[in-house]
Design a protein around this motif. Structure first.
Motif, mmCIF file in Angstrom:
data_model
loop_
_atom_site.group_PDB
_atom_site.id
_atom_site.type_symbol
_atom_site.label_atom_id
_atom_site.label_comp_id
_atom_site.label_asym_id
_atom_site.label_seq_id
_atom_site.Cartn_x
_atom_site.Cartn_y
_atom_site.Cartn_z
ATOM 1 N N ARG A 175 0.842 -1.200 0.000
ATOM 2 C CA ARG A 175 0.000 0.000 0.000
ATOM 3 C C ARG A 175 0.874 1.245 0.000
ATOM 4 O O ARG A 175 1.913 1.286 0.658
ATOM 5 N N THR A 176 0.447 2.265 -0.722
ATOM 6 C CA THR A 176 1.189 3.519 -0.770
ATOM 7 C C THR A 176 0.924 4.309 0.507
ATOM 8 O O THR A 176 -0.219 4.593 0.854
ATOM 9 N N GLN A 177 2.007 4.645 1.184
ATOM 10 C CA GLN A 177 1.947 5.474 2.387
ATOM 11 C C GLN A 177 2.505 6.851 2.012
ATOM 12 O O GLN A 177 3.538 6.948 1.356
ATOM 13 N N PHE A 206 -9.900 2.608 11.866
ATOM 14 C CA PHE A 206 -9.982 4.064 11.892
ATOM 15 C C PHE A 206 -11.457 4.442 11.867
ATOM 16 O O PHE A 206 -12.319 3.588 11.681
ATOM 17 N N THR A 207 -11.747 5.722 12.106
ATOM 18 C CA THR A 207 -13.145 6.148 12.102
ATOM 19 C C THR A 207 -13.381 7.208 11.042
ATOM 20 O O THR A 207 -12.514 8.040 10.774
ATOM 21 N N VAL A 208 -14.562 7.125 10.442
ATOM 22 C CA VAL A 208 -15.033 8.141 9.498
ATOM 23 C C VAL A 208 -16.365 8.618 10.042
ATOM 24 O O VAL A 208 -17.315 7.838 10.138
ATOM 25 N N ASN A 209 -16.408 9.877 10.472
ATOM 26 C CA ASN A 209 -17.601 10.455 11.099
ATOM 27 C C ASN A 209 -18.111 9.568 12.239
ATOM 28 O O ASN A 209 -19.308 9.336 12.385
ATOM 29 N N GLY A 210 -17.175 9.029 13.032
ATOM 30 C CA GLY A 210 -17.521 8.225 14.201
ATOM 31 C C GLY A 210 -17.805 6.758 13.899
ATOM 32 O O GLY A 210 -17.988 5.960 14.810
ATOM 33 N N VAL A 211 -17.831 6.359 12.635
ATOM 34 C CA VAL A 211 -18.100 4.964 12.251
ATOM 35 C C VAL A 211 -16.768 4.245 12.057
ATOM 36 O O VAL A 211 -15.889 4.722 11.332
ATOM 37 N N ASN A 212 -16.627 3.075 12.719
ATOM 38 C CA ASN A 212 -15.382 2.306 12.609
ATOM 39 C C ASN A 212 -15.245 1.660 11.232
ATOM 40 O O ASN A 212 -16.191 1.104 10.698
ATOM 41 N N LYS A 213 -14.047 1.743 10.690
ATOM 42 C CA LYS A 213 -13.685 1.122 9.409
ATOM 43 C C LYS A 213 -12.385 0.361 9.617
ATOM 44 O O LYS A 213 -11.657 0.610 10.575
ATOM 45 N N THR A 214 -12.093 -0.556 8.700
ATOM 46 C CA THR A 214 -10.852 -1.325 8.775
ATOM 47 C C THR A 214 -10.102 -1.215 7.456
ATOM 48 O O THR A 214 -10.710 -1.243 6.386
ATOM 49 N N MET A 215 -8.792 -1.115 7.558
ATOM 50 C CA MET A 215 -7.935 -1.109 6.365
ATOM 51 C C MET A 215 -6.921 -2.244 6.513
ATOM 52 O O MET A 215 -6.755 -2.792 7.591
ATOM 53 N N ASN A 260 11.155 8.128 9.756
ATOM 54 C CA ASN A 260 12.017 9.309 9.608
ATOM 55 C C ASN A 260 11.366 10.554 10.221
ATOM 56 O O ASN A 260 11.362 11.624 9.627
ATOM 57 N N SER A 261 10.794 10.394 11.393
ATOM 58 C CA SER A 261 10.150 11.483 12.140
ATOM 59 C C SER A 261 8.956 12.089 11.414
ATOM 60 O O SER A 261 8.595 13.235 11.659
ATOM 61 N N ARG A 262 8.338 11.352 10.515
ATOM 62 C CA ARG A 262 7.162 11.819 9.783
ATOM 63 C C ARG A 262 6.046 10.798 9.928
ATOM 64 O O ARG A 262 6.279 9.597 9.955
ATOM 65 N N THR A 263 4.811 11.309 10.001
ATOM 66 C CA THR A 263 3.634 10.445 10.079
ATOM 67 C C THR A 263 3.173 10.134 8.660
ATOM 68 O O THR A 263 2.916 11.033 7.871
ATOM 69 N N PHE A 264 3.088 8.845 8.347
ATOM 70 C CA PHE A 264 2.618 8.388 7.044
ATOM 71 C C PHE A 264 1.273 7.692 7.207
ATOM 72 O O PHE A 264 1.058 6.964 8.175
ATOM 73 N N ILE A 265 0.381 7.938 6.241
ATOM 74 C CA ILE A 265 -0.946 7.315 6.266
ATOM 75 C C ILE A 265 -1.194 6.630 4.925
ATOM 76 O O ILE A 265 -0.649 7.031 3.902
ATOM 77 N N PRO A 266 -2.021 5.573 4.942
ATOM 78 C CA PRO A 266 -2.368 4.892 3.691
ATOM 79 C C PRO A 266 -3.198 5.831 2.810
ATOM 80 O O PRO A 266 -4.266 6.291 3.204
ATOM 81 N N VAL A 267 -2.697 6.135 1.630
ATOM 82 C CA VAL A 267 -3.331 7.105 0.737
ATOM 83 C C VAL A 267 -4.740 6.694 0.350
ATOM 84 O O VAL A 267 -5.675 7.490 0.408
ATOM 85 N N ARG A 268 -4.905 5.442 -0.062
ATOM 86 C CA ARG A 268 -6.225 4.992 -0.527
ATOM 87 C C ARG A 268 -7.261 5.078 0.596
ATOM 88 O O ARG A 268 -8.377 5.553 0.390
ATOM 89 N N ALA A 269 -6.904 4.630 1.793
ATOM 90 C CA ALA A 269 -7.866 4.618 2.903
ATOM 91 C C ALA A 269 -8.361 6.033 3.213
ATOM 92 O O ALA A 269 -9.563 6.269 3.337
ATOM 93 N N LEU A 270 -7.440 6.984 3.310
ATOM 94 C CA LEU A 270 -7.851 8.358 3.616
ATOM 95 C C LEU A 270 -8.656 8.958 2.466
ATOM 96 O O LEU A 270 -9.703 9.564 2.684
ATOM 97 N N SER A 271 -8.189 8.768 1.253
ATOM 98 C CA SER A 271 -8.860 9.367 0.093
ATOM 99 C C SER A 271 -10.274 8.835 -0.081
ATOM 100 O O SER A 271 -11.223 9.604 -0.306
ATOM 101 N N GLU A 272 -10.442 7.533 0.030
ATOM 102 C CA GLU A 272 -11.780 6.952 -0.118
ATOM 103 C C GLU A 272 -12.683 7.341 1.050
ATOM 104 O O GLU A 272 -13.894 7.509 0.869
ATOM 105 N N ALA A 273 -12.098 7.501 2.254
ATOM 106 C CA ALA A 273 -12.888 7.950 3.402
ATOM 107 C C ALA A 273 -13.420 9.362 3.180
ATOM 108 O O ALA A 273 -14.470 9.729 3.709
ATOM 109 N N LEU A 274 -12.707 10.141 2.354
ATOM 110 C CA LEU A 274 -13.139 11.509 2.038
ATOM 111 C C LEU A 274 -13.944 11.555 0.738
ATOM 112 O O LEU A 274 -14.112 12.617 0.142
#
Length: 178
Positions: A86-88, A129-138, A146-160
């Motif tokens: 998965r792309t982070q 993770f939660t989307v508008n209070g509803v639990n989801k799974t990825m 490297n001192s940076r927070t990475f998130i799964p691109v697809r999960a966040l994008s589709e949640a939005l």
């Protein structure tokens, strides 16, 4: 006796020099503009024993690019593909490119993305993770690298409510708002 040896040595030296000179004279004649000088650069891919030229190895560009609504997302650290394939991407760069207000909650090790009717919360190391209070799974989890927070691109994008497409040939993620 000394005189005899000295004369003998001189005689031997004179005979030897007559047969083989101690030095040679080389005459250098300039040509017309260096016609005998090879100025071509050597082929770095030349291999002995081959009659055909060898093509240089192709270096693949493994850099992952992300576009949101046609505009490339640029960050100080590059995205990467994790062990779950998965792309982070850096959280702040991708969140802001998606038009979100982004927040890091240090005590909970959580990221929050808010955008017109959407609130997405992800916790470092957790696949839920939660989307508008509803639990989801990825199938992968946000992480710190490297001192940076990475998130799964697809999960966040589709949640939005965005469309996500992966172009394997160009290592590019295309995100478009619906």
């Amino acid at each position: 006796m000394r005189k005899l040896l000295t004369m003998l040595m001189l005689a031997v030296m004179m005979v030897t020099m007559a047969v083989t000179p101690a030095f040679a004279v080389i005459e250098i004649i300039p040509r017309n503009g260096g016609e005998w000088v090879d100025t071509t650069k050597p082929d770095p891919n030349f291999q002995w024993g081959t009659s055909k030229p060898v093509a240089p190895p192709v270096v693949a560009d493994n850099t992952i690019k992300i576009y949101v609504n046609g505009k490339q997302v640029i960050s100080d650290v590059p995205p990467f593909v994790d062990s779950a394939n998965r792309t982070q991407a850096p959280f702040r760069a991708i969140g802001e490119a998606l038009g979100c207000k982004v927040t890091w909650v240090n005590e909970a090790q959580k990221v929050v993305c808010e955008k017109a009717g959407f609130k997405v919360e992800m916790t470092i190391g957790k696949k839920t993770f939660t989307v508008n209070g509803v639990n989801k799974t990825m199938d992968t989890a946000p992480l710190v690298k490297n001192s940076r927070t990475f998130i799964p691109v697809r999960a966040l994008s589709e949640a939005l409510n965005c469309n996500v497409n992966w172009d394997q040939a160009n290592n590019t993620v295309y995100i478009t708002s619906k």
